[in-house]
Design an enzyme around this catalytic site. Structure first.
Site, PDB file in Angstrom:
ATOM      1  N   ARG A  81       0.827  -1.206   0.000  1.00 45.01           N
ATOM      2  CA  ARG A  81       0.000   0.000   0.000  1.00 45.01           C
ATOM      3  C   ARG A  81       0.861   1.256   0.000  1.00 45.01           C
ATOM      4  O   ARG A  81       0.526   2.246  -0.656  1.00 45.01           O
ATOM      5  CB  ARG A  81      -0.948  -0.014   1.204  1.00 45.01           C
ATOM      6  CG  ARG A  81      -2.030   1.059   1.115  1.00 45.01           C
ATOM      7  CD  ARG A  81      -3.110   0.846   2.153  1.00 45.01           C
ATOM      8  NE  ARG A  81      -2.606   1.005   3.523  1.00 45.01           N
ATOM      9  CZ  ARG A  81      -3.371   0.889   4.611  1.00 45.01           C
ATOM     10  NH1 ARG A  81      -4.664   0.604   4.488  1.00 45.01           N
ATOM     11  NH2 ARG A  81      -2.852   1.024   5.817  1.00 45.01           N
ATOM     12  N   LYS A 185      -2.996   6.376   0.904  1.00 48.15           N
ATOM     13  CA  LYS A 185      -2.809   6.817   2.299  1.00 48.15           C
ATOM     14  C   LYS A 185      -1.843   8.006   2.339  1.00 48.15           C
ATOM     15  O   LYS A 185      -0.721   7.922   2.847  1.00 48.15           O
ATOM     16  CB  LYS A 185      -2.305   5.658   3.167  1.00 48.15           C
ATOM     17  CG  LYS A 185      -2.556   5.857   4.658  1.00 48.15           C
ATOM     18  CD  LYS A 185      -2.298   4.585   5.432  1.00 48.15           C
ATOM     19  CE  LYS A 185      -2.497   4.779   6.922  1.00 48.15           C
ATOM     20  NZ  LYS A 185      -3.904   5.060   7.286  1.00 48.15           N
ATOM     21  N   GLU A 221     -16.633   5.905   3.639  1.00 52.91           N
ATOM     22  CA  GLU A 221     -15.967   5.370   4.827  1.00 52.91           C
ATOM     23  C   GLU A 221     -16.062   6.348   5.982  1.00 52.91           C
ATOM     24  O   GLU A 221     -16.445   7.510   5.813  1.00 52.91           O
ATOM     25  CB  GLU A 221     -14.508   5.026   4.533  1.00 52.91           C
ATOM     26  CG  GLU A 221     -13.617   6.190   4.180  1.00 52.91           C
ATOM     27  CD  GLU A 221     -12.177   5.740   3.942  1.00 52.91           C
ATOM     28  OE1 GLU A 221     -11.706   4.832   4.647  1.00 52.91           O
ATOM     29  OE2 GLU A 221     -11.516   6.307   3.055  1.00 52.91           O
TER      30      GLU A 221
END
Length: 348
Positions: A81, A185, A221
């Site tokens: 990620r 992220k 989310e």
């Protein structure tokens, strides 16, 4: 010298430990990782991270198991990620081996801060990647620092594990833009969500639920983590390009499948909240946070509640039975009390 800590009252906050591990990328090469007890980073005032937000990070945990062994949970997924996030910034990124090696070294250097088994606590590992070369023009950073630090943590909110929270829907603030960076992220993503998140907390909510930025009709989310719901024998979680792919959510989907649940990753209309049996926020810091009520408002600050979605017994809020079982299995894998059939843990 071992730290004197109350392992049962750690909360989720910064603590300076023994050392962090650092590697730097310059002229096409990553430097040999070095261990340092100096947590102050010296940067040129023109460093790209200070002007253009060229930064991304990860979060993962190490656990001291019931058998005394130390386990790091799925660092390969965090490495992948970070590569996706850093590559989206067009910066150099550490390969999987460098990422994992530095995480392992960080844990070893700070092993005295790893909580004992039985306190529902862990050593939170924070890898950070940021651009550090001086620049004035808008451009991707050509020199990069990769640092791995860690610290002992308890539950994210300081409350007991699986303590239910209320949430409110964000209709006048977005976490991400259509075709934007929500799936990465990036540090900047969190900066842009802080104002709305703070507003939600000020008006009494524990969580903030963001909707899809294009239509505000579908669930994306929570402010801190992914959304998951239990509907009968199904595990339901949003399919959206603006949602950060949570490693905890991915792991829980496997656990749910092992339990015989049907995993549905699909768009979820807000109205479907009324049909869910259990709703949770899920992420590395908490694993699962049960949500007992979600309020809908036209505006966070001044809007009136137009409708509420309640999950479980409103008089006695609690984690749902299926969610609790998934939590116990995942935590058991991390603690070494449940068989790691998927080989998720690296044992030091």
């Amino acid at each position: 010298m071992k730290p004197e800590l109350d392992w049962s009252n750690l909360a989720f906050k910064h603590r300076t430990t023994n050392a962090m591990v650092v590697s730097r990328y310059k002229d096409g090469v990553w430097s040999t990782p070095e261990v340092t007890d100096n947590f102050n980073v010296e940067l040129n005032a023109y460093a790209g991270v200070l002007h253009y937000g060229s930064s991304c990070f990860e979060g993962l945990k190490a656990f001291r198991g019931a058998d005394g062994k130390v386990r790091i949970f799925r660092p390969d997924e965090n490495a992948a990620r970070m590569r996706r996030s850093g590559s989206h910034l067009d910066m150099a990124v550490p390969d999987e081996q460098l990422f994992i090696d530095m995480c392992i070294e960080c844990v070893k250097q700070n092993i005295d801060y790893l909580p004992p088994y039985g306190y529902n606590a862990s050593l939170y590992i924070r890898p950070l990647l940021f651009g550090c070369n001086p620049q004035l023009g808008i451009a991707s950073s050509t020199e990069v620092t990769f640092a791995v630090m860690c610290g002992p943590v308890g539950t994210y909110s300081g409350a007991g594990s699986l303590t239910p929270k209320t949430a409110v829907i964000s209709r006048d603030y977005d976490r991400a833009a259509p075709f934007g960076t929500g799936q990465f992220k990036l540090s900047a993503n969190y900066a842009t969500s802080l104002h709305a998140y703070n507003l939600a907390h000020k008006i009494g909510y524990g969580e903030l639920l963001f909707l899809d930025p294009a239509t505000h009709s579908k669930i994306d989310e929570f402010g801190s983590s992914n959304f998951l719901a239990i509907k009968g024998s199904s595990y339901v979680t949003p399919l959206s390009d603006s949602v950060l792919p949570s490693i905890t959510n991915k792991s829980l989907q496997s656990v749910a499948s092992d339990m015989g649940l049907t995993v549905e990753k699909r768009p979820i209309l807000v109205e479907e909240l009324a049909s869910f049996d259990e709703v949770n926020a899920c992420g590395t810091a908490v694993v699962i946070t049960p949500i007992c009520r979600i309020d809908d408002k036209s505006a966070l600050k001044d809007g009136q509640v137009t409708r509420s979605f309640v999950f479980g017994d409103p008089e006695h809020p609690a984690c749902g039975e299926i969610s609790h079982k998934m939590y116990d299995i995942l935590r058991g894998i991390q603690d070494g009390t449940v068989a790691d059939t998927h080989n998720w843990c690296i044992i030091l």
